[in-house]
Design an enzyme around this catalytic site. Sequence first.
Site, PDB file in Angstrom:
ATOM      1  N   TYR A 105       0.844  -1.205   0.000  1.00 21.93           N
ATOM      2  CA  TYR A 105       0.000   0.000   0.000  1.00 21.93           C
ATOM      3  C   TYR A 105       0.872   1.244   0.000  1.00 21.93           C
ATOM      4  CZ  TYR A 105      -3.811  -3.176   1.163  1.00 21.93           C
ATOM      5  OH  TYR A 105      -4.727  -4.193   1.133  1.00 21.93           O
ATOM      6  N   ASN A 128     -12.775  -0.782  -4.374  1.00 21.84           N
ATOM      7  CA  ASN A 128     -12.620  -1.045  -5.806  1.00 21.84           C
ATOM      8  C   ASN A 128     -13.873  -1.734  -6.340  1.00 21.84           C
ATOM      9  OD1 ASN A 128     -11.839  -1.840  -8.377  1.00 21.84           O
ATOM     10  ND2 ASN A 128     -10.284  -3.272  -7.680  1.00 21.84           N
ATOM     11  N   CYS A 136      -6.754  -5.220  -7.371  1.00 20.26           N
ATOM     12  CA  CYS A 136      -6.482  -4.826  -5.990  1.00 20.26           C
ATOM     13  C   CYS A 136      -5.931  -5.994  -5.177  1.00 20.26           C
ATOM     14  CB  CYS A 136      -7.730  -4.255  -5.338  1.00 20.26           C
ATOM     15  SG  CYS A 136      -9.176  -5.322  -5.420  1.00 20.26           S
ATOM     16  N   HIS A 137      -6.113  -7.224  -5.654  1.00 16.27           N
ATOM     17  CA  HIS A 137      -5.567  -8.383  -4.945  1.00 16.27           C
ATOM     18  C   HIS A 137      -4.040  -8.393  -4.965  1.00 16.27           C
ATOM     19  CE1 HIS A 137      -6.026  -9.741  -9.149  1.00 16.27           C
ATOM     20  NE2 HIS A 137      -4.959 -10.496  -8.919  1.00 16.27           N
ATOM     21  N   GLU A 163      -1.899 -16.545 -10.461  1.00 17.90           N
ATOM     22  CA  GLU A 163      -1.078 -15.720 -11.348  1.00 17.90           C
ATOM     23  C   GLU A 163       0.375 -16.165 -11.365  1.00 17.90           C
ATOM     24  OE1 GLU A 163      -1.659 -11.623 -10.355  1.00 17.90           O
ATOM     25  OE2 GLU A 163      -3.711 -11.638 -11.109  1.00 17.90           O
TER      26      GLU A 163
END
Length: 167
Positions: A105, A128, A136-137, A163
């Site tokens: 962040y 979001n 945002c993950h 991912e």
Amino acid sequence: MKRLHVDSLESPVGTIVLVEDEGRLCSLDYADYEQRMMMLLERRYGPVSLVPQADPCGFSSRVRRYLEGDYHSLDEIPVSTGGTPFQQQVWQALRSIPPGQTLSYGALASKLGRPTASRAVGRTNGLNPVAIVLPCHRVVGADASLTGYAGGLERKRWLLSHERIGL
């Protein structure tokens, strides 16, 4: 009453609900968070009517491809988030975090030229309206811990793990 197109698809992280407005994705959330999704939509548009439409603008197909491992299938989906200028800036900056990578962040706040705004970035991240597409993950705590995710930490963990497969 604002009419929006809605579709849903099954996924390894539960049922995903997509909402489209005039060719732009304005919401992507999870079926078990539909109350949150409706609150955000109504805050933005006032009363809304969700009209079912299969694969609006091909968005559902693109999300399916992402879930199948095409991590860049979401890159060009046009979004319409609403929000304040700061929120829009944060949400758009999420797209600069590559698949399989994370950013804290604080680092995201610094990237936006607001190094002391990590808490504001965190709050904005939690609002979001277009999860996964605006990733945002991929934002984590300063110690790389999985802090917060509006869809639940298990989903965040799954998305990040997904991912990294094949990277």
